[in-house]
Design a protein around this motif. Structure first.
Motif, PDB file in Angstrom:
ATOM      1  N   GLY A 105       0.713  -1.287  -0.084  1.00 44.20           N
ATOM      2  CA  GLY A 105       0.010   0.000   0.064  1.00 44.20           C
ATOM      3  C   GLY A 105       0.913   1.295  -0.074  1.00 44.20           C
ATOM      4  N   VAL A 106       0.168   2.459   0.051  1.00 45.01           N
ATOM      5  CA  VAL A 106       0.931   3.748  -0.016  1.00 45.01           C
ATOM      6  C   VAL A 106       1.627   4.103   1.343  1.00 45.01           C
ATOM      7  CG1 VAL A 106      -0.526   4.554  -2.036  1.00 45.01           C
ATOM      8  CG2 VAL A 106      -1.179   5.020   0.633  1.00 45.01           C
ATOM      9  N   ASP A 107       0.992   3.689   2.361  1.00 42.39           N
ATOM     10  CA  ASP A 107       1.769   4.054   3.758  1.00 42.39           C
ATOM     11  C   ASP A 107       2.512   3.078   4.455  1.00 42.39           C
ATOM     12  OD1 ASP A 107       2.264   5.181   6.229  1.00 42.39           O
ATOM     13  OD2 ASP A 107       0.436   6.172   6.382  1.00 42.39           O
ATOM     14  N   PRO A 108       3.913   3.161   4.394  1.00 37.80           N
ATOM     15  CA  PRO A 108       4.570   1.915   5.168  1.00 37.80           C
ATOM     16  C   PRO A 108       4.206   1.958   6.629  1.00 37.80           C
ATOM     17  CG  PRO A 108       5.838   3.818   4.655  1.00 37.80           C
ATOM     18  CD  PRO A 108       4.603   4.019   3.978  1.00 37.80           C
ATOM     19  N   ALA A 109       3.355   2.926   7.188  1.00 38.62           N
ATOM     20  CA  ALA A 109       3.125   2.682   8.569  1.00 38.62           C
ATOM     21  C   ALA A 109       1.783   2.097   8.910  1.00 38.62           C
ATOM     22  CB  ALA A 109       2.952   4.010   9.357  1.00 38.62           C
ATOM     23  N   THR A 110       0.878   1.653   7.832  1.00 34.68           N
ATOM     24  CA  THR A 110      -0.181   1.041   8.093  1.00 34.68           C
ATOM     25  C   THR A 110       0.024  -0.345   8.520  1.00 34.68           C
ATOM     26  OG1 THR A 110      -1.081   2.138   6.211  1.00 34.68           O
ATOM     27  CG2 THR A 110      -2.093   0.041   6.668  1.00 34.68           C
ATOM     28  N   GLN A 111      -0.733  -0.990   9.595  1.00 33.23           N
ATOM     29  CA  GLN A 111      -0.801  -1.907  10.149  1.00 33.23           C
ATOM     30  C   GLN A 111      -1.966  -2.914   9.945  1.00 33.23           C
ATOM     31  OE1 GLN A 111       0.158  -1.725  14.317  1.00 33.23           O
ATOM     32  NE2 GLN A 111       1.863  -0.453  13.971  1.00 33.23           N
TER      33      GLN A 111
ATOM     34  N   VAL B 299      -8.348  -5.554  10.336  1.00 31.09           N
ATOM     35  CA  VAL B 299      -8.392  -4.069  10.515  1.00 31.09           C
ATOM     36  C   VAL B 299      -6.957  -3.766   9.719  1.00 31.09           C
ATOM     37  CG1 VAL B 299      -7.658  -3.861  12.808  1.00 31.09           C
ATOM     38  CG2 VAL B 299      -8.447  -2.105  11.816  1.00 31.09           C
ATOM     39  N   LEU B 300      -7.054  -2.618   8.960  1.00 33.58           N
ATOM     40  CA  LEU B 300      -5.777  -2.031   8.425  1.00 33.58           C
ATOM     41  C   LEU B 300      -5.924  -0.631   9.321  1.00 33.58           C
ATOM     42  CD1 LEU B 300      -5.802  -2.600   4.580  1.00 33.58           C
ATOM     43  CD2 LEU B 300      -4.185  -3.289   6.284  1.00 33.58           C
ATOM     44  N   VAL B 301      -5.054  -0.081   9.862  1.00 31.11           N
ATOM     45  CA  VAL B 301      -5.119   1.023  10.436  1.00 31.11           C
ATOM     46  C   VAL B 301      -3.726   1.618  10.468  1.00 31.11           C
ATOM     47  CG1 VAL B 301      -4.129  -0.182  12.666  1.00 31.11           C
ATOM     48  CG2 VAL B 301      -5.369   1.911  12.925  1.00 31.11           C
ATOM     49  N   THR B 302      -3.826   3.188  10.312  1.00 28.56           N
ATOM     50  CA  THR B 302      -2.761   3.854  10.354  1.00 28.56           C
ATOM     51  C   THR B 302      -2.847   4.607  11.676  1.00 28.56           C
ATOM     52  OG1 THR B 302      -2.471   4.095   7.898  1.00 28.56           O
ATOM     53  CG2 THR B 302      -1.468   5.931   9.139  1.00 28.56           C
ATOM     54  N   PHE B 303      -2.372   4.377  12.768  1.00 30.69           N
ATOM     55  CA  PHE B 303      -2.671   5.103  13.977  1.00 30.69           C
ATOM     56  C   PHE B 303      -2.497   6.465  13.895  1.00 30.69           C
ATOM     57  CE2 PHE B 303      -1.862   0.589  15.392  1.00 30.69           C
ATOM     58  CZ  PHE B 303      -2.683   0.267  16.146  1.00 30.69           C
ATOM     59  N   GLY B 304      -3.539   7.010  14.810  1.00 34.40           N
ATOM     60  CA  GLY B 304      -3.596   8.597  14.909  1.00 34.40           C
ATOM     61  C   GLY B 304      -4.251   9.180  13.624  1.00 34.40           C
TER      62      GLY B 304
ATOM     63  N   LEU C 207     -18.641  -3.522   8.027  1.00 34.12           N
ATOM     64  CA  LEU C 207     -17.446  -2.808   7.740  1.00 34.12           C
ATOM     65  C   LEU C 207     -17.636  -1.282   8.545  1.00 34.12           C
ATOM     66  CD1 LEU C 207     -15.174  -2.723   5.475  1.00 34.12           C
ATOM     67  CD2 LEU C 207     -16.583  -1.556   4.143  1.00 34.12           C
ATOM     68  N   GLU C 208     -16.434  -1.058   9.021  1.00 34.72           N
ATOM     69  CA  GLU C 208     -16.393   0.285   9.907  1.00 34.72           C
ATOM     70  C   GLU C 208     -15.118   0.954   9.089  1.00 34.72           C
ATOM     71  OE1 GLU C 208     -17.840  -0.658  13.977  1.00 34.72           O
ATOM     72  OE2 GLU C 208     -15.945  -1.311  13.653  1.00 34.72           O
ATOM     73  N   TYR C 209     -15.354   2.337   8.772  1.00 37.33           N
ATOM     74  CA  TYR C 209     -14.431   3.282   8.573  1.00 37.33           C
ATOM     75  C   TYR C 209     -14.453   4.449   9.532  1.00 37.33           C
ATOM     76  CZ  TYR C 209     -11.432   6.498   6.119  1.00 37.33           C
ATOM     77  OH  TYR C 209     -10.538   7.758   5.546  1.00 37.33           O
ATOM     78  N   LYS C 210     -13.051   4.775   9.776  1.00 34.93           N
ATOM     79  CA  LYS C 210     -13.211   5.941  10.993  1.00 34.93           C
ATOM     80  C   LYS C 210     -12.078   6.785  10.615  1.00 34.93           C
ATOM     81  CE  LYS C 210     -12.780   7.750  15.600  1.00 34.93           C
ATOM     82  NZ  LYS C 210     -13.045   7.366  16.916  1.00 34.93           N
ATOM     83  N   GLU C 211     -12.167   7.955  10.424  1.00 33.21           N
ATOM     84  CA  GLU C 211     -11.231   9.333   9.922  1.00 33.21           C
ATOM     85  C   GLU C 211     -11.898  10.488  10.580  1.00 33.21           C
ATOM     86  OE1 GLU C 211      -8.421  10.939   6.540  1.00 33.21           O
ATOM     87  OE2 GLU C 211     -10.160   9.834   5.970  1.00 33.21           O
ATOM     88  N   GLY C 212     -11.679  10.647  11.981  1.00 30.82           N
ATOM     89  CA  GLY C 212     -12.752  11.677  12.587  1.00 30.82           C
ATOM     90  C   GLY C 212     -13.835  11.026  13.262  1.00 30.82           C
TER      91      GLY C 212
END
Length: 195
Positions: free
Chosen positions: A99-105, A137-142, A154-159
């Motif tokens: 994926g695009v963000d190496p911090a994704t877990q 879950v795929l998460v980019t913490f914070g 399915l859940e999505y959270k950004e705010g």
């Protein structure tokens, strides 16, 4: 009883079927110093768990060590440019595509945690949802996350946390793939409720 992982070098991504065949073939080998420098380095970093074989290493652990040792092995395999096969879960950890963000877990309900997972692994993990693996879950913490449970809630959270029900696994896989690639088309395709 113990559980195993196998690590080795591949020039391109492989399927779970190819990884399982390589694992079965490797089980016939006898321990020996690996001629692959990356495999030898990984063996030194997992003392008491990793045993060197020609071209690969087997990582053995007790079931109660599975989460801790396997998560360390996944990270070391990626660090050393090696493929890792998990025969218990029948999952292969390739080096790409990412994926695009190496911090994704990637986290699963059965204890797997992988930083910067390859997209094939994410796809395959979603097919393992069950009472024994109650979420992925795929998460980019914070920042944000996308999560699914059996029954495809399915859940999505950004705010704001948004929730929807999805009827087909392929739609869940498509949403996770888009999320990992930094795309958000899934937000327009589904009817969401917000908390």
């Amino acid at each position: 009883m113990s559980v195993e992982l196998m690590v080795w070098r591949e020039s391109e991504p492989i399927t779970r079927e190819q990884a399982a065949a390589a694992y079965r073939a490797a089980r016939a080998d006898r321990p020996a110093e690996s001629e692959v420098a990356e495999v030898a380095a990984l063996v030194k970093e997992l003392p008491g768990h990793a045993v060197s074989y020609p071209g690969h290493a087997l990582i053995t652990m007790a079931p109660e060590e599975l989460d801790e040792v396997s998560n360390a092995a996944f990270a070391l395999a990626r660090q050393h440019g090696l493929v890792c096969y998990d025969p218990q879960r029948d999952l292969v950890h390739n080096l790409s595509p990412l994926g695009v963000d190496p911090a994704t877990q990637l986290h699963t309900g059965d204890g797997m945690m992988v930083v910067n997972p390859d997209l094939g692994l994410v796809r395959d993990v979603l097919g393992t949802l069950s009472p024994q693996n109650p979420f992925a879950v795929l998460v980019t913490f914070g920042h944000h996350f996308i999560q699914v449970s059996p029954g495809y809630e399915l859940e999505y959270k950004e705010g704001t946390l948004r929730t929807t029900l999805v009827t087909r696994l392929e739609e869940v896989r498509r949403a996770f793939d888009e999320y990992a690639r930094g795309e958000r088309g899934f937000l327009d395709r589904f009817e969401w409720t917000s908390d």
